[in-house]
Design an enzyme around this catalytic site. Structure first.
Site, PDB file in Angstrom:
ATOM      1  N   HIS A 182      41.143  72.728  10.132  1.00 15.80           N
ATOM      2  CA  HIS A 182      41.756  73.712   9.159  1.00 15.80           C
ATOM      3  C   HIS A 182      41.674  72.896   7.680  1.00 15.80           C
ATOM      4  O   HIS A 182      42.461  71.861   7.470  1.00 15.80           O
ATOM      5  CB  HIS A 182      43.095  73.856   9.444  1.00 15.80           C
ATOM      6  CG  HIS A 182      43.998  74.771   8.493  1.00 15.80           C
ATOM      7  ND1 HIS A 182      44.385  76.027   8.775  1.00 15.80           N
ATOM      8  CD2 HIS A 182      44.276  74.625   7.227  1.00 15.80           C
ATOM      9  CE1 HIS A 182      45.165  76.640   7.930  1.00 15.80           C
ATOM     10  NE2 HIS A 182      45.156  75.894   6.964  1.00 15.80           N
TER      11      HIS A 182
ATOM     12  N   CYS B  37      49.742  75.148  -1.157  1.00 15.64           N
ATOM     13  CA  CYS B  37      50.533  74.553  -0.307  1.00 15.64           C
ATOM     14  C   CYS B  37      51.965  74.562  -1.121  1.00 15.64           C
ATOM     15  O   CYS B  37      52.031  74.357  -2.376  1.00 15.64           O
ATOM     16  CB  CYS B  37      50.167  72.817  -0.320  1.00 15.64           C
ATOM     17  SG  CYS B  37      51.698  71.906   0.146  1.00 15.64           S
TER      18      CYS B  37
HETATM   19 MG    MG Z   1      46.403  76.136   5.233  1.00 12.11          MG
END
Ligand code: MG
Length: 308
Positions: free
Chosen positions: A206, A239
């Protein structure tokens, strides 16, 4: 067969400011399910006050029509989320923790060790049912927004611990996009060696494209023998601790590379790009970070050739 695990509707949208309507989410997941993708992370059973983007996952799950051979996945942070998912007949769930203590405290208010205690209890419940598939996410494997670089041994220990929970798949996350092809090898090689007999569907990577390295990292992982790759339509996501930063590796970019290299995924590139283009329109003409999608749109606009 190389598999792409589409995380856009959950990991992608969860980190976007624009909250997509339920109707648009249903359209998105249904469209993705018609591209040849076999695994789509559709939503999350989390607290609506903490993650308003995922507030309607219950309704979404109810509205999705079954697609043959397509698995819809939902993130569950704890036993409460798990029960909500089970009550909606969810068959594929994702658990998560991080290598970094500080990240875990900030993200879920738990130590790494406490998160494993919680996950163990969740796994016991899941195993008692017998027909639920589980994916375990481990974040901050290569670096943490609070603690900086993470030692490979520390990451490998947490990754081993997640596998020991008997998850069906482990997703190895570069949450802030600081990995490079050499550091990818440092983590991936020992895992492929230690779990060689069942690495094929067990290990997934990922990558985030925060610094433009996601595709290079994915290619290195592919060369090493990884067969499952997480990516997000358009490159959606980010994020929560790095506002404005680029998000997940874009599905269009990954798929373009694989198809041009002659690697079969059974996923239709044109349908993926058309879905990305329409999603951008529905998100108020948001410009997605995917380079391949940008090229596809440019060609479409000129009505010349399909980048198929
Ligand atoms: Mg991600």
């Amino acid at each position: 067969m190389i598999k792409i695990f589409e995380v856009g509707p959950r990991d992608g949208l969860q980190n976007e400011k624009t909250i997509l309507s339920l109707a648009d989410k249903v359209w998105l997941v249904e469209s993705l399910a018609k591209t040849g993708l076999k695994d789509i992370e559709a939503g999350a059973f989390v607290r609506a006050d903490r993650v308003p983007q995922m507030a309607d996952s219950e309704e979404l799950q109810t509205k999705l029509s079954p697609h043959q051979d397509v698995n819809f996945w939902y993130l569950v942070p704890n036993r409460k989320g798990l029960e909500r998912a089970l009550s909606k007949n969810v068959k594929n769930i994702a658990l998560f923790t991080a290598v970094s203590e500080t990240f875990n405290q900030n993200n879920i208010g738990m130590s790494v060790s406490d998160s494993f205690t919680e996950m163990k209890q969740m796994m016991a419940r899941v195993k008692s049912l017998g027909d639920i598939k589980v994916r375990g996410y481990v974040s901050t494997v290569w670096g943490c927004p609070f603690e900086g670089k993470i030692k490979p041994a520390q990451s490998l220990a947490v990754l081993d611990q997640m596998i020991a929970l008997e998850v069906d798949q482990l997703s190895i996350g570069d949450t802030i996009g600081v990995a490079n092809p050499v550091s990818v090898e440092t983590i991936i090689k020992p895992l492929l060696q230690n779990y060689s007999s069942r690495a094929k569907d067990l290990l997934a990577v990922h990558f985030h494209d925060t610094r433009g390295t996601a595709l290079a990292n994915a290619l290195r992982a592919f060369e090493l023998g990884i067969t499952v790759f997480d990516s997000s339509i358009g490159g959606l996501g980010g994020c929560p601790f790095a506002p404005g930063a680029a998000g997940n590796l874009a599905t269009e970019d990954l798929l373009y590379l694989l198809k041009e290299m002659g690697v079969d995924t059974e996923i239709n590139y044109q349908k993926i790009c058309e879905t990305g283009m329409e999603l951008s329109r529905r998100m108020k003409d948001k410009t997605f970070t995917s380079k391949a999608l940008q090229a596809f749109i440019a060609n479409c606009t000129k009505n010349t050739v399909w980048d198929s």
